[in-house]
Scaffold this motif. Structure first.
Motif, mmCIF file in Angstrom:
data_model
loop_
_atom_site.group_PDB
_atom_site.id
_atom_site.type_symbol
_atom_site.label_atom_id
_atom_site.label_comp_id
_atom_site.label_asym_id
_atom_site.label_seq_id
_atom_site.Cartn_x
_atom_site.Cartn_y
_atom_site.Cartn_z
ATOM 1 N N SER A 194 -14.226 -11.471 13.770
ATOM 2 C CA SER A 194 -15.093 -11.296 12.616
ATOM 3 C C SER A 194 -14.287 -10.614 11.522
ATOM 4 N N ARG A 195 -14.508 -11.005 10.292
ATOM 5 C CA ARG A 195 -13.789 -10.381 9.183
ATOM 6 C C ARG A 195 -14.113 -8.900 9.057
ATOM 7 N N TYR A 196 -15.230 -8.479 9.641
ATOM 8 C CA TYR A 196 -15.649 -7.084 9.518
ATOM 9 C C TYR A 196 -15.025 -6.173 10.572
ATOM 10 N N ASN A 197 -14.628 -6.720 11.708
ATOM 11 C CA ASN A 197 -14.113 -5.886 12.785
ATOM 12 C C ASN A 197 -12.839 -5.180 12.328
ATOM 13 N N PRO A 242 -26.753 7.295 1.328
ATOM 14 C CA PRO A 242 -27.740 6.358 0.775
ATOM 15 C C PRO A 242 -27.107 5.124 0.159
ATOM 16 N N TRP A 243 -25.817 5.206 -0.176
ATOM 17 C CA TRP A 243 -25.155 4.051 -0.791
ATOM 18 C C TRP A 243 -24.417 3.187 0.231
ATOM 19 N N GLY A 244 -24.656 3.416 1.526
ATOM 20 C CA GLY A 244 -24.214 2.484 2.541
ATOM 21 C C GLY A 244 -22.830 2.709 3.091
ATOM 22 N N THR A 245 -22.307 3.926 3.009
ATOM 23 C CA THR A 245 -21.004 4.214 3.599
ATOM 24 C C THR A 245 -21.164 5.103 4.827
ATOM 25 N N TYR A 246 -20.106 5.158 5.606
ATOM 26 C CA TYR A 246 -20.087 5.894 6.872
ATOM 27 C C TYR A 246 -19.239 7.144 6.700
ATOM 28 N N LEU A 247 -19.709 8.250 7.265
ATOM 29 C CA LEU A 247 -18.971 9.504 7.256
ATOM 30 C C LEU A 247 -18.543 9.824 8.679
ATOM 31 N N ILE A 304 -15.982 6.007 4.758
ATOM 32 C CA ILE A 304 -15.515 4.652 5.041
ATOM 33 C C ILE A 304 -16.570 3.656 4.573
ATOM 34 N N ASP A 305 -16.118 2.595 3.905
ATOM 35 C CA ASP A 305 -17.012 1.492 3.554
ATOM 36 C C ASP A 305 -16.947 0.465 4.676
ATOM 37 N N PRO A 309 -13.519 -4.419 4.698
ATOM 38 C CA PRO A 309 -12.414 -4.118 5.618
ATOM 39 C C PRO A 309 -11.091 -3.870 4.915
ATOM 40 N N GLN A 310 -10.993 -4.176 3.621
ATOM 41 C CA GLN A 310 -9.766 -3.922 2.872
ATOM 42 C C GLN A 310 -9.778 -2.567 2.179
ATOM 43 N N SER A 311 -10.883 -1.855 2.219
ATOM 44 C CA SER A 311 -10.989 -0.575 1.514
ATOM 45 C C SER A 311 -10.202 0.510 2.232
ATOM 46 N N THR A 312 -9.764 1.495 1.473
ATOM 47 C CA THR A 312 -9.035 2.632 2.028
ATOM 48 C C THR A 312 -10.008 3.774 2.306
ATOM 49 N N PRO A 313 -10.078 4.280 3.514
ATOM 50 C CA PRO A 313 -10.934 5.447 3.780
ATOM 51 C C PRO A 313 -10.493 6.646 2.937
#
Length: 667
Positions: A194-197, A242-247, A304-305, A309-313
């Protein structure tokens, strides 16, 4: 690695932190309810008396789907309440990116393969659905806190020690982003490929942002800018925005460094002794003699977004540096973002961050850097009764170099960036309340009331007890709760009390604080509450990481467990018991409330367990288990045979009602 988890560090104790609290507690000692038993347990009598003596309801509409506690056990299996079914998925070492990095039962996978597999020792997590009606698929963001070398490396264990082994351990840390989907039988399974993994490991490039980015104490020879760090480590619990990111939160980062350090600011975090992971022996950046600033680049909250999957934490330095357990996020009435955080070590502090900017639901892109600017606070709990006489008072103390006179006068912290890097020292200076290992924080979805687990503190002496931490040699822990003034999480004052004191009513008589509060009975007793979470119905879920010896102070408690509570009436029921040697941790729900996901961390940690194997003279337990990896546990394979075995493996539990009803009330 429980021995590493409780690493006490040198600290400064503010001279007046507890005097007033203790004096008030002495003046207001409980009358009755055990009398002499309380002489060694000076506490807030009001809070402790209520906790020990308050009636607890016999029934609860919130717990109607959870009718009775299940029994404890010390077996190598997961048990759940009648009417529910449990499966295990995503065990450590299973393929994630593609099927070429498959599970090897003899633990012979390479470091490169581990970077493409599910990481080890699952902890905090959150399920992100594909939209509000994404009932059939979504992304599970999953933390990997640490790894057990006796199982990671197989028979050869640690000798000879090599860079390849260190890199395998590094790649077992971090975060997995897993695309999950229900199959034709409505069973959750990972989608591969998956492109998300994605794996974010202890070696993944990460950006340092906020007020500390670029500070001289964050610069290294590999990163003279002080803005780019390799990896995130000891990823304990979590949060989501609330904006959909993970901490993901970095906890016991001190374990990874060695070579020696006499810097008292390092020692305040337990840094200086040789880390048990031995990375510093083969990787230069973990050697304090070569890179003394590298530890300052860990101990942060990382954003983390999961959908990019290309974003930088990003390590958000405005939230302060300490041994983060989790990050519970809410919004103030004016839209500012509030984050509550615990520092998981004995005698450490509770913190709160309040953003300067405001959340804009209509402009998601504008919210992405809200955690880069704001105010950090630390909590002080006092024994003053609240205005209504039912709760006690507390306050949030601003940790700002320019606006707090105590910090302004202390030359050890010359700038605000230094205050954030050395948040523990700042808490010492301003006289925050030293807590019994503050771990997970959870926010009630309706009332906004905030709960925190104070896991245990067997080092607290009778003269050190206070209102919020009322027991010396606290082996069982407690859950404390508070409500901000006016229901505004950005307010500087709050009212608080003790929701429950864990304890053992089999080992100690009623009225003895060691037996726990009134809500604790032989049918639901537990020790060391750790994980914590509310579902949307307002039920409080409690997960434990405690002593499983099943003897002495812990007799009858069995393996670690998960309980469900109605915070309105105080009723608590045991819902799940885990396998041998594990911690139960991590908690999230599917978007439709049909599925609860729960993690089983470090199954097979045998030390102190009643079923631990006998080892030959002259051997240590870890070396023996490395040579005989299934002698104590082969969970989850032993219970869920479709999952590969060969050694114990952390895994994620999928729990649903037997008839498929949505009973968990997803958040």
């Amino acid at each position: 690695m429980k021995a590493m988890k409780d690493n006490a560090a040198p600290r400064e104790v503010h001279g007046n932190t507890f005097d007033e609290v203790i004096d008030q507690a002495r003046r207001r000692l409980l009358q009755g309810a055990g009398g002499a038993a309380f002489l060694g347990f000076f506490a807030s009598p009001a809070a402790l008396a209520r906790s020990l003596d308050e009636p607890v309801a016999a029934s609860s509409s919130l717990l109607a789907a959870f009718p009775r506690s299940i029994p404890t056990h010390s077996d190598d299996r997961v048990t759940v309440m009648d009417g529910y079914v449990v499966r295990a998925i995503l065990p450590w070492g299973d393929p994630l990116i593609d099927f070429s990095a498959y599970w090897r039962p003899d633990a012979s996978s390479s470091a490169e393969e581990q970077a493409r597999q599910i990481g080890d020792n699952h902890d905090g997590m959150h399920f992100f659905p594909f939209g509000p009606n994404g009932f059939e698929q979504g992304l599970l963001a999953l933390n990997h806190e640490y790894t057990n070398y006796e199982y990671l490396f197989g028979k050869e264990y640690t000798e000879p020690w090599t860079r390849e082994k260190a890199m395998k351990a590094i790649n077992a840390h971090g975060v997995s982003i897993v695309h999950l989907q229900r199959d034709a039988r409505s069973l959750w399974r990972p989608v591969i490929p998956s492109r998300y993994n994605r794996r974010i490991t202890g070696d993944t490039p990460i950006e340092l942002t906020g007020p500390v980015a670029g500070h001289a104490l964050l610069r290294t020879s590999a990163d003279p800018s002080g803005t780019r760090v390799r990896g995130t480590l000891n990823n304990c619990a979590n949060g989501f925005t609330p904006w959909g990111t993970y901490l993901t939160c970095e906890e016991n980062f001190h374990n990874y460094f060695g070579g020696g350090s006499s810097d008292p600011l390092h020692q305040r975090y337990g840094i200086g002794k040789d880390g048990g992971y031995r990375w510093f022996e083969v990787i230069e950046r973990f050697d304090l003699r070569r890179e003394p600033n590298e530890p300052n680049r860990f101990g942060w909250v990382v954003e983390i977004d999961p959908f990019d999957p290309q974003s930088t934490p990003k390590k958000r330095t405005a939230l302060g540096r300490f041994k983060h357990e989790n990050a519970a996020v809410t919004l103030a009435p004016d839209g500012r973002v509030v984050v509550y955080m615990g520092d998981d070590e004995r005698f450490e502090y509770l913190y709160r961050f309040v953003s300067h900017g405001r959340y804009d639901p209509a402009n998601p892109a504008a919210n992405r850097d809200l955690l880069d600017a704001g105010d950090l606070y630390v909590a002080r709990f006092t024994a003053d009764p609240a205005a209504d006489g039912t709760r006690l008072r507390g306050q949030w103390i601003l940790l700002d170099k320019a606006r707090n006179p105590l910090l302004a006068a202390d030359a050890r912290l010359p700038t605000q960036a230094d205050v954030l890097i050395h948040a523990r020292l700042a808490g010492d200076i301003v006289g925050a309340t030293r807590m019994d290992r503050p771990e997970w924080v959870a926010i009630h979805p309706v009332s906004g009331e905030v709960y925190v687990t104070l896991t245990n503190n067997d080092k607290r002496k009778p003269g050190e007890v206070d209102a919020a931490n009322p027991r010396a040699e606290n082996r069982w822990g407690q859950i404390l709760r508070w409500q901000e003034a006016g229901g505004d999480p950005s307010a500087d004052e709050f009212a608080w009390d003790l929701f429950v004191l864990a304890g053992n009513p089999l080992a100690y008589p009623k009225g003895d604080p060691r037996a726990g509060s009134a809500a604790i009975t032989p049918e639901n007793m537990f020790n060391s509450p750790d994980g914590l979470g509310f579902d949307a119905a307002g039920r409080l879920w409690i997960l434990t990481d405690g002593n499983y010896s099943n003897t002495g102070a812990y007799q009858g408690m069995g393996n670690n467990q998960m309980l469900v509570a109605d915070p309105n009436v105080g009723l608590i029921r045991r819902f799940l018991v885990g396998p041998s040697g594990c911690e139960i941790t991590g908690l999230t729900w599917s978007n439709d409330g049909r599925t609860m996901f729960v993690n089983v961390q470090h199954p097979g940690e045998a030390e102190g367990h009643p079923r631990a194997p006998r080892i030959p003279p002259g051997q240590d337990l870890a070396t023996f288990l490395a040579a005989h990896p299934t002698v104590f546990s082969e969970w989850p394979h032993s219970q869920f045979h479709e999952l590969g075995g060969g050694r114990p493996r952390a895994a994620t539990l999928v729990i649903e009602h037997a008839n498929g009803e949505p009973v968990f009330a997803a958040r």
